[in-house]
Design a protein around this motif. Structure first.
Motif, PDB file in Angstrom:
ATOM      1  N   PRO A 142       0.816  -1.216  -0.048  1.00 42.23           N
ATOM      2  CA  PRO A 142      -0.060   0.111  -0.097  1.00 42.23           C
ATOM      3  C   PRO A 142       0.877   1.410  -0.111  1.00 42.23           C
ATOM      4  CG  PRO A 142      -0.279  -1.076   2.319  1.00 42.23           C
ATOM      5  CD  PRO A 142       0.629  -2.011   1.286  1.00 42.23           C
ATOM      6  N   ARG A 143       0.215   2.007  -0.657  1.00 39.80           N
ATOM      7  CA  ARG A 143       1.178   3.591  -0.802  1.00 39.80           C
ATOM      8  C   ARG A 143       0.220   4.647  -0.769  1.00 39.80           C
ATOM      9  NH1 ARG A 143       5.572   1.740  -2.660  1.00 39.80           N
ATOM     10  NH2 ARG A 143       5.345   0.589  -4.188  1.00 39.80           N
ATOM     11  N   THR A 144       0.516   5.471   0.135  1.00 38.18           N
ATOM     12  CA  THR A 144      -0.122   6.976   0.379  1.00 38.18           C
ATOM     13  C   THR A 144       0.436   7.687   1.371  1.00 38.18           C
ATOM     14  OG1 THR A 144      -2.241   8.199   1.016  1.00 38.18           O
ATOM     15  CG2 THR A 144      -1.808   5.889   2.074  1.00 38.18           C
ATOM     16  N   LEU A 145       0.531   9.050   1.095  1.00 37.80           N
ATOM     17  CA  LEU A 145       1.162   9.913   2.160  1.00 37.80           C
ATOM     18  C   LEU A 145       0.213  10.184   3.403  1.00 37.80           C
ATOM     19  CD1 LEU A 145       2.314  12.559  -0.300  1.00 37.80           C
ATOM     20  CD2 LEU A 145       3.772  11.079   1.234  1.00 37.80           C
ATOM     21  N   ALA A 146      -1.241   9.642   3.366  1.00 40.43           N
ATOM     22  CA  ALA A 146      -2.008   9.554   4.238  1.00 40.43           C
ATOM     23  C   ALA A 146      -1.721   8.290   5.366  1.00 40.43           C
ATOM     24  CB  ALA A 146      -3.388   9.631   3.802  1.00 40.43           C
ATOM     25  N   THR A 147      -0.634   8.404   6.007  1.00 41.27           N
ATOM     26  CA  THR A 147       0.015   7.328   6.714  1.00 41.27           C
ATOM     27  C   THR A 147      -1.022   6.614   7.644  1.00 41.27           C
ATOM     28  OG1 THR A 147       0.947   8.785   8.471  1.00 41.27           O
ATOM     29  CG2 THR A 147       2.377   8.143   6.383  1.00 41.27           C
ATOM     30  N   ALA A 148      -1.878   7.274   8.159  1.00 42.31           N
ATOM     31  CA  ALA A 148      -2.871   6.465   8.964  1.00 42.31           C
ATOM     32  C   ALA A 148      -3.783   5.445   8.125  1.00 42.31           C
ATOM     33  CB  ALA A 148      -3.960   7.673   9.448  1.00 42.31           C
TER      34      ALA A 148
ATOM     35  N   GLN B 179      -3.376  13.939  -4.977  1.00 43.00           N
ATOM     36  CA  GLN B 179      -3.347  15.463  -4.952  1.00 43.00           C
ATOM     37  C   GLN B 179      -4.847  15.770  -4.640  1.00 43.00           C
ATOM     38  OE1 GLN B 179      -1.191  17.515  -6.716  1.00 43.00           O
ATOM     39  NE2 GLN B 179      -2.368  18.977  -5.716  1.00 43.00           N
ATOM     40  N   GLU B 180      -5.847  15.109  -4.550  1.00 47.11           N
ATOM     41  CA  GLU B 180      -7.125  15.373  -4.198  1.00 47.11           C
ATOM     42  C   GLU B 180      -7.264  15.569  -2.728  1.00 47.11           C
ATOM     43  OE1 GLU B 180     -10.194  13.722  -7.705  1.00 47.11           O
ATOM     44  OE2 GLU B 180      -9.163  11.977  -6.330  1.00 47.11           O
ATOM     45  N   ILE B 181      -6.548  14.310  -2.086  1.00 45.10           N
ATOM     46  CA  ILE B 181      -6.353  14.424  -0.593  1.00 45.10           C
ATOM     47  C   ILE B 181      -5.720  15.829  -0.019  1.00 45.10           C
ATOM     48  CG2 ILE B 181      -5.426  13.368   1.484  1.00 45.10           C
ATOM     49  CD1 ILE B 181      -5.776  10.589  -0.164  1.00 45.10           C
ATOM     50  N   ALA B 182      -4.694  16.012  -0.720  1.00 46.67           N
ATOM     51  CA  ALA B 182      -3.929  17.255  -0.313  1.00 46.67           C
ATOM     52  C   ALA B 182      -4.670  18.501  -0.413  1.00 46.67           C
ATOM     53  CB  ALA B 182      -2.445  17.268  -1.136  1.00 46.67           C
ATOM     54  N   ASP B 183      -5.498  18.481  -1.394  1.00 51.27           N
ATOM     55  CA  ASP B 183      -6.109  19.852  -1.752  1.00 51.27           C
ATOM     56  C   ASP B 183      -7.155  19.846  -0.823  1.00 51.27           C
ATOM     57  OD1 ASP B 183      -4.305  20.853  -3.779  1.00 51.27           O
ATOM     58  OD2 ASP B 183      -5.398  19.994  -5.117  1.00 51.27           O
TER      59      ASP B 183
ATOM     60  N   PRO C 220      -3.931  14.193   7.074  1.00 53.90           N
ATOM     61  CA  PRO C 220      -4.338  14.030   5.791  1.00 53.90           C
ATOM     62  C   PRO C 220      -5.408  12.712   5.606  1.00 53.90           C
ATOM     63  CG  PRO C 220      -2.157  13.863   6.065  1.00 53.90           C
ATOM     64  CD  PRO C 220      -2.457  14.164   7.345  1.00 53.90           C
ATOM     65  N   ALA C 221      -5.509  11.638   6.330  1.00 58.71           N
ATOM     66  CA  ALA C 221      -6.372  10.582   6.024  1.00 58.71           C
ATOM     67  C   ALA C 221      -7.964  10.960   6.223  1.00 58.71           C
ATOM     68  CB  ALA C 221      -6.320   9.589   7.138  1.00 58.71           C
ATOM     69  N   SER C 222      -8.045  12.184   7.315  1.00 60.28           N
ATOM     70  CA  SER C 222      -9.174  12.764   7.616  1.00 60.28           C
ATOM     71  C   SER C 222      -9.896  13.482   6.150  1.00 60.28           C
ATOM     72  CB  SER C 222      -9.430  13.678   8.471  1.00 60.28           C
ATOM     73  OG  SER C 222      -8.702  13.052   9.819  1.00 60.28           O
ATOM     74  N   ALA C 223      -8.745  14.102   5.440  1.00 65.70           N
ATOM     75  CA  ALA C 223      -9.210  14.956   4.370  1.00 65.70           C
ATOM     76  C   ALA C 223      -9.724  14.063   3.208  1.00 65.70           C
ATOM     77  CB  ALA C 223      -8.140  15.767   3.802  1.00 65.70           C
ATOM     78  N   THR C 224      -9.710  12.714   3.260  1.00 70.28           N
ATOM     79  CA  THR C 224     -10.076  11.983   2.133  1.00 70.28           C
ATOM     80  C   THR C 224     -11.829  12.154   1.930  1.00 70.28           C
ATOM     81  OG1 THR C 224     -10.385  10.005   3.585  1.00 70.28           O
ATOM     82  CG2 THR C 224      -8.543  10.132   2.320  1.00 70.28           C
TER      83      THR C 224
ATOM     84  N   ASN D 127      11.440   6.622  -7.536  1.00 64.26           N
ATOM     85  CA  ASN D 127      10.761   7.937  -8.176  1.00 64.26           C
ATOM     86  C   ASN D 127       9.894   8.360  -7.066  1.00 64.26           C
ATOM     87  OD1 ASN D 127      12.227   7.374 -10.486  1.00 64.26           O
ATOM     88  ND2 ASN D 127      10.637   6.324 -11.322  1.00 64.26           N
ATOM     89  N   LYS D 128       9.914   9.797  -7.456  1.00 71.62           N
ATOM     90  CA  LYS D 128       9.022  10.612  -6.456  1.00 71.62           C
ATOM     91  C   LYS D 128       7.954  11.471  -7.326  1.00 71.62           C
ATOM     92  CE  LYS D 128      11.128  10.705  -2.114  1.00 71.62           C
ATOM     93  NZ  LYS D 128      10.905  11.315  -0.779  1.00 71.62           N
ATOM     94  N   THR D 129       6.567  11.106  -6.810  1.00 75.07           N
ATOM     95  CA  THR D 129       5.572  11.907  -7.890  1.00 75.07           C
ATOM     96  C   THR D 129       5.196  13.168  -6.960  1.00 75.07           C
ATOM     97  OG1 THR D 129       4.630   9.586  -8.127  1.00 75.07           O
ATOM     98  CG2 THR D 129       3.250  11.688  -8.704  1.00 75.07           C
ATOM     99  N   PRO D 130       5.638  14.318  -7.421  1.00 75.00           N
ATOM    100  CA  PRO D 130       5.275  15.463  -6.800  1.00 75.00           C
ATOM    101  C   PRO D 130       3.908  15.874  -6.608  1.00 75.00           C
ATOM    102  CG  PRO D 130       6.058  16.276  -9.073  1.00 75.00           C
ATOM    103  CD  PRO D 130       6.186  14.602  -8.914  1.00 75.00           C
ATOM    104  N   ILE D 131       3.372  16.070  -5.468  1.00 70.02           N
ATOM    105  CA  ILE D 131       1.985  16.674  -5.240  1.00 70.02           C
ATOM    106  C   ILE D 131       2.110  18.448  -5.156  1.00 70.02           C
ATOM    107  CG2 ILE D 131       0.072  16.587  -3.651  1.00 70.02           C
ATOM    108  CD1 ILE D 131       1.155  13.734  -4.422  1.00 70.02           C
ATOM    109  N   SER D 132       1.286  18.755  -6.102  1.00 67.31           N
ATOM    110  CA  SER D 132       1.408  20.171  -5.915  1.00 67.31           C
ATOM    111  C   SER D 132       0.496  21.110  -5.020  1.00 67.31           C
ATOM    112  CB  SER D 132       1.225  20.754  -7.879  1.00 67.31           C
ATOM    113  OG  SER D 132      -0.205  20.827  -7.731  1.00 67.31           O
TER     114      SER D 132
END
Ligand code: F0G
Length: 464
Positions: free
Chosen positions: A326-332, A361-365, A379-383, A434-439
């Motif tokens: 699994p991969r996500t910056l929403a580590t929770a 990107q959608e989570i971050a915004d 971050p997890a809450s913002a989903t 590789n890193k995928t940037p999140i704007s």
């Protein structure tokens, strides 16, 4: 009257049982049996309550209203206030940090962002350790004390650990937490250190920690407090009661929650189902669960279900394809193998909700937008807000419907993420280096300003 009702609750709690949810098994077990899955078939367990308010529903509502102004610690807690619907006797050694009582906010900017006329956010991050886990942990640790456990343990992406550590400290129990090394936020780890837990950082991911927990649960001195534990779910279901209490028992059209290990969605589903069967509400809100795209096994399964047949809960599949890495910056919610997926799926199908995945990107915004409403979350809450926006665009939520999103963790749980987003350095590791940037679409980075009045006024002018 309060006294009488408490006695009635005590008598009735004794009749509650633990029941296996697998329909072909349906095994029934006593409340004080230290089990986490069905000893007969290995299926998930659920507490079955047979409470009937002796004085009727109006009296029960009045009792809960009165308690909201009481000084009794059990009444101050937003969980134990609803103890008639919990599987504990009134004499239980409640371990409480006065959890619950979380705010329900109107979020105007988020509503507009999602294409809704209004949106409310129930902020479970305002619990004592900063996440929704506290509402379940108060029940699980109370049960641990009743069972005479010496050590309580959990696998965690950080929040369950912090909560377990705090409640164990209150109950004078040893706390042990299994966390994936390098994958939980510094703030969450710091909480567990402060509350005195034994912290085992393991090589592997959350799912590996969870597998070990299931082995450790055999030890008679250890009590497992993950959401596989049905008493955790009992505490967590009270958010449905508190929310409905706050809404004057008017049922919203939609409740939207993030999904990781799926305890929260299972618990909310159970809470609403109980309110409906008691007659305290007259319909179920549609419960929708949002996962992060790189950790979305249940959203994938849901997308493959025949939506017509899906309403038939007995057709819930027996297996799910897990996500290995699994991969996500929403580590929770970085979880590929959720333990409570069947309970969650059942709750979503019963209520005619949705399970979808959203991008990083959608989570971050969405997270930044929640911040702009002056609320903030991890971050997890913002989903939730990201998911609602997609569900509105897809026509599954109507613009004028009444929607509540549950925010699960406090903004200070992951300050690095916030700072990187606003400075424009946030990026997801693809696993291959590789890193995928999140704007940072709604970037708000600090700027260096000369220490003069005119420089400060110029800076304000530029940003008006
Ligand atoms: N949001 C936050 C902030 C969480 O910490 C979690 C889960 C979830 C959402 C998902 O809830 O697992 O009930 O579906 N955190 C767990 C932990 C896994 O260990 O703290 P779920």
């Amino acid at each position: 009257m309060v006294e009488k009702s408490a006695k009635a609750a005590e008598a009735v709690a004794a009749k509650d049982v633990q029941r296996c949810i697998v329909s072909s098994c349906g095994g029934v077990f006593g409340l004080r049996e230290r089990i986490y899955v069905c000893p007969r078939c290995g299926g998930p367990l659920e507490i079955e309550s047979r409470y009937e308010p002796p004085g009727g529903l109006a009296a029960l509502r009045r009792l809960w209203d009165v308690r909201a102004g009481s000084r009794d610690p059990r009444d101050i807690s937003g969980v134990w206030r609803y103890r008639e619907l919990l599987p504990f006797e009134d004499s239980a050694p409640f371990v409480t940090l006065f959890e619950g009582n979380t705010p329900l906010y109107d979020a105007w900017r988020c509503a507009e962002y999602c294409g809704l006329l209004g949106l409310r956010l129930k902020h479970q991050g305002c619990n004592p350790t900063g996440s929704f886990k506290d509402t379940g942990m108060t029940a699980a640790i109370t049960q641990a004390v009743l069972l005479g456990a010496r050590t309580v343990i959990c696998a965690s992406t950080g929040n369950t650990a912090a909560s377990l550590a705090a409640y164990a400290a209150r109950a004078d129990l040893q706390a042990a937490i299994l966390v994936p090394h390098g994958q939980i936020t510094a703030a969450k780890l710091a909480q567990s250190m402060d509350y005195g837990a034994v912290i085992c950082e393991l090589d592997g991911n959350f799912d590996d920690c969870m597998r070990l927990i299931q082995e450790l649960g055999d030890d008679p001195e250890i009590y497992v407090a993950n959401s596989i534990n049905p008493f955790r779910i009992e505490g967590q279901k009270t958010v449905a009661f508190e929310l409905m209490h706050q809404l004057g028992w008017n049922v919203p059209d939609h409740i939207v929650v993030p999904g990781g290990n799926m305890g929260n969605s299972s618990a909310l589903g159970k809470g609403f189902a109980e309110l409906l069967s008691l007659g305290l509400i007259d319909r179920l809100p549609k419960l929708s669960v949002i996962q992060a795209e790189g950790s979305a096994p249940l959203a994938a399964l849901f997308a493959g279900l025949d939506q017509n047949a899906a309403a038939d809960v007995s057709k819930i599949p027996d297996t799910i394809r897990m996500v290995d890495n699994p991969r996500t910056l929403a580590t929770a919610i970085k979880i590929g193998s959720p333990v409570s997926w069947q309970k969650a799926l059942r709750a979503v199908l019963r209520s005619h909700g949705q399970i979808i995945a959203v991008s990083e990107q959608e989570i971050a915004d969405a997270k930044a937008m929640i911040g702009r409403d002056g609320i903030g979350c991890e971050p997890a809450s913002a989903t939730t807000v990201a998911g609602i926006r997609n569900l509105v665009a897809g026509g599954q939520i109507q613009r004028d419907e009444n929607v509540v999103a549950v925010l699960t963790g406090h903004v200070l749980k992951d300050p690095d993420y916030v700072s990187q987003y606003h400075r424009g350095t946030l990026a997801l590791d693809s696993g291959t280096g590789n890193k995928t940037p999140i704007s940072g679409s709604f970037r708000n980075a600090p700027e260096r300003v000369a220490p003069t009045k005119s420089a400060i006024l110029q800076s304000l002018e530029r940003r008006r």
